[in-house]
Design a protein around this motif. Sequence first.
Motif, PDB file in Angstrom:
ATOM      1  N   LEU A  62      -7.303   2.844  -5.495  1.00  0.00           N
ATOM      2  CA  LEU A  62      -6.702   3.819  -4.591  1.00  0.00           C
ATOM      3  C   LEU A  62      -6.681   5.159  -5.303  1.00  0.00           C
ATOM      4  O   LEU A  62      -6.186   5.260  -6.437  1.00  0.00           O
ATOM      5  N   GLU A  80      -6.695  11.259  -0.122  1.00  0.00           N
ATOM      6  CA  GLU A  80      -6.340   9.850  -0.332  1.00  0.00           C
ATOM      7  C   GLU A  80      -7.498   9.004   0.142  1.00  0.00           C
ATOM      8  O   GLU A  80      -7.930   9.124   1.288  1.00  0.00           O
ATOM      9  N   LYS A  81      -7.988   8.166  -0.742  1.00  0.00           N
ATOM     10  CA  LYS A  81      -9.132   7.323  -0.389  1.00  0.00           C
ATOM     11  C   LYS A  81      -9.113   6.060  -1.223  1.00  0.00           C
ATOM     12  O   LYS A  81      -8.393   5.962  -2.224  1.00  0.00           O
ATOM     13  N   VAL A  82      -9.921   5.083  -0.778  1.00  0.00           N
ATOM     14  CA  VAL A  82     -10.095   3.829  -1.507  1.00  0.00           C
ATOM     15  C   VAL A  82     -11.551   3.765  -1.946  1.00  0.00           C
ATOM     16  O   VAL A  82     -12.468   3.874  -1.116  1.00  0.00           O
ATOM     17  N   THR A  84      -4.003  17.153   0.609  1.00  0.00           N
ATOM     18  CA  THR A  84      -4.130  16.106  -0.408  1.00  0.00           C
ATOM     19  C   THR A  84      -5.238  15.145   0.001  1.00  0.00           C
ATOM     20  O   THR A  84      -5.506  14.948   1.187  1.00  0.00           O
ATOM     21  N   SER A 104      -5.699   9.324  -5.232  1.00  0.00           N
ATOM     22  CA  SER A 104      -4.892  10.365  -4.612  1.00  0.00           C
ATOM     23  C   SER A 104      -5.166  11.684  -5.313  1.00  0.00           C
ATOM     24  O   SER A 104      -4.977  11.798  -6.530  1.00  0.00           O
ATOM     25  N   GLY A 158       0.789   9.218  -5.587  1.00  0.00           N
ATOM     26  CA  GLY A 158       0.985  10.530  -4.976  1.00  0.00           C
ATOM     27  C   GLY A 158       1.959  11.365  -5.787  1.00  0.00           C
ATOM     28  O   GLY A 158       1.747  12.567  -6.009  1.00  0.00           O
ATOM     29  N   TYR A 192      -6.881  14.236  -9.661  1.00  0.00           N
ATOM     30  CA  TYR A 192      -7.065  12.939  -9.006  1.00  0.00           C
ATOM     31  C   TYR A 192      -6.436  11.852  -9.872  1.00  0.00           C
ATOM     32  O   TYR A 192      -6.809  11.699 -11.043  1.00  0.00           O
ATOM     33  N   ARG A 207       0.698   4.146  -2.761  1.00  0.00           N
ATOM     34  CA  ARG A 207       0.446   5.538  -2.367  1.00  0.00           C
ATOM     35  C   ARG A 207       1.571   6.449  -2.873  1.00  0.00           C
ATOM     36  O   ARG A 207       1.330   7.572  -3.347  1.00  0.00           O
ATOM     37  N   SER A 208       2.806   5.959  -2.761  1.00  0.00           N
ATOM     38  CA  SER A 208       3.939   6.771  -3.200  1.00  0.00           C
ATOM     39  C   SER A 208       3.882   7.037  -4.704  1.00  0.00           C
ATOM     40  O   SER A 208       4.106   8.175  -5.157  1.00  0.00           O
ATOM     41  N   MET A 266       0.834  -1.211   0.000  1.00  0.00           N
ATOM     42  CA  MET A 266       0.000   0.000   0.000  1.00  0.00           C
ATOM     43  C   MET A 266       0.866   1.258   0.000  1.00  0.00           C
ATOM     44  O   MET A 266       0.551   2.246  -0.680  1.00  0.00           O
ATOM     45  N   ASN A 267       1.943   1.251   0.747  1.00  0.00           N
ATOM     46  CA  ASN A 267       2.827   2.419   0.756  1.00  0.00           C
ATOM     47  C   ASN A 267       3.454   2.651  -0.602  1.00  0.00           C
ATOM     48  O   ASN A 267       3.613   3.805  -1.047  1.00  0.00           O
TER      49      ASN A 267
END
Length: 472
Positions: free
Chosen positions: A130, A117-119, A115, A132, A45, A147, A41-42, A37-38
């Motif tokens: 995901l 961030e959601k699912v 910012t 962002s 993002g 987005y 997200r990275s 997940m990180n």
Amino acid sequence: MSNRIVVKLGGTIILLFLIVLLPVGFVIERVFSGFYMNEARSQIGQSSSHYAQVLSEMMTPGIFPMIAMMADFSQIKLYIVDNHGQIIVNSGITNVKKGGIVPVEEISALAQGETIEKVSVESSSGERFLVSGTPIVNEQGFYGGVYVITSLEGIDQSLQKVRSMLLLAGFGTFFLALGFTYIISKKLSSPLIQMEKAARKIAIGDLDTRVRLTTRDEMGSLAHAINDLAFDLQRYRDQRREFFANISHELRTPITYLEGYSKVLKERLYQSPEEAEKYLDIIHEESVRLSRMIGDLFDLSKMDEGKISLQREWIDLTEVLEGAINKTSIQAKEKRLDVHFHIYGESALVYYDGNKLTQVFINLLDNAIRYTDTGSISVDLWYEKKKIRITIKDTGMGIPEIELPYIFDRFYRVEKSRSRQYGGTGLGLAIVKNLVELQGGNIRVTSIVSKGTCFELTFPLTDMKNIKEEDK
């Protein structure tokens, strides 16, 4: 079955294993999930920030189609909203329509520079995404937001594989631990079962039973203790049987003499007054012998019940020893044995039961005289600083070294044929040891075969101040 040690021990080990395994598996799954997940997200993002920066620097009417084309070319799904939350650009996202409105709270957050961030979950396929969102801010102020959206299907599949691998590894480890636990439990419980069977055999009288266990741990110590118990019980049983055989023989002998010679006297079958006197002497000697034997048995019985009471008083130990020597002097003279008595140190009164000490000394002197045919007997008394020491040494036949550890055991008789020849029931030394220890003393013996035996007694020297405090 549930009460067996194998089940209890195995269940405990398996429970501990599960307590450790389940949290470890959960932590590993969380680590992998967080890592994937990180990474996602990275990546999105950075993408949303990149597009937001490009838009903030090149805010022209033709920039939006160019951004959409770049996103399609890079296979990145995104949509752009204006400062009112209306979707003005959509690049390949089926569940987002151009002209639609995003939630007011998201626009408010973007306007404040935050910012998003959601699912989100697609209703038709159930696929997770995901999302962002990054605000677009230029010199004129807040314009809207970009987005970027990415599917979590790949991450979910990877995590599912990780979970499957963890589950498979967990089951494999569990069954491996189950087998290992079973082997360990059997190995640990097998000696206990062996000892239980041995103990039951010993309980029903099979005293030849021994536990064959060579380990040096607690199990081995317990096995040795059971073997020692069986050996002691066997020795006690043999001694008891021998004692009953001997005591019945010893009792039968004087009773036979008493019965026979009293009948001779009653029916006047003697031929002279001297012969009658001889028979009376025999009756008297056998009566004394019988009385002494019964007294020994009575003393042992009282010791077993803890009913022996001490009549302590201040006594002169020298006088007590001299009295015991005088009472046994006739026996010594009959065997032409010299008895030597020596005193060392400054004499002092002691606070003990004189009658019980007399009984101890007479027993030891009687033994020394009985088993000494030639030579002498030495009685030595030492008054030392904190204790009194008495030795009674003879020049008799001695005691074999292998017999020394057992001579104070009741019913024990050294060299049974010799004991029958010289008399005795195997009770005297047991009584001596009990009486000595009852008064706080200690007794030990050394002996050399054919050279003699030495009994050494030690008693603490009594302090008159301590006696007065005890009396208070």
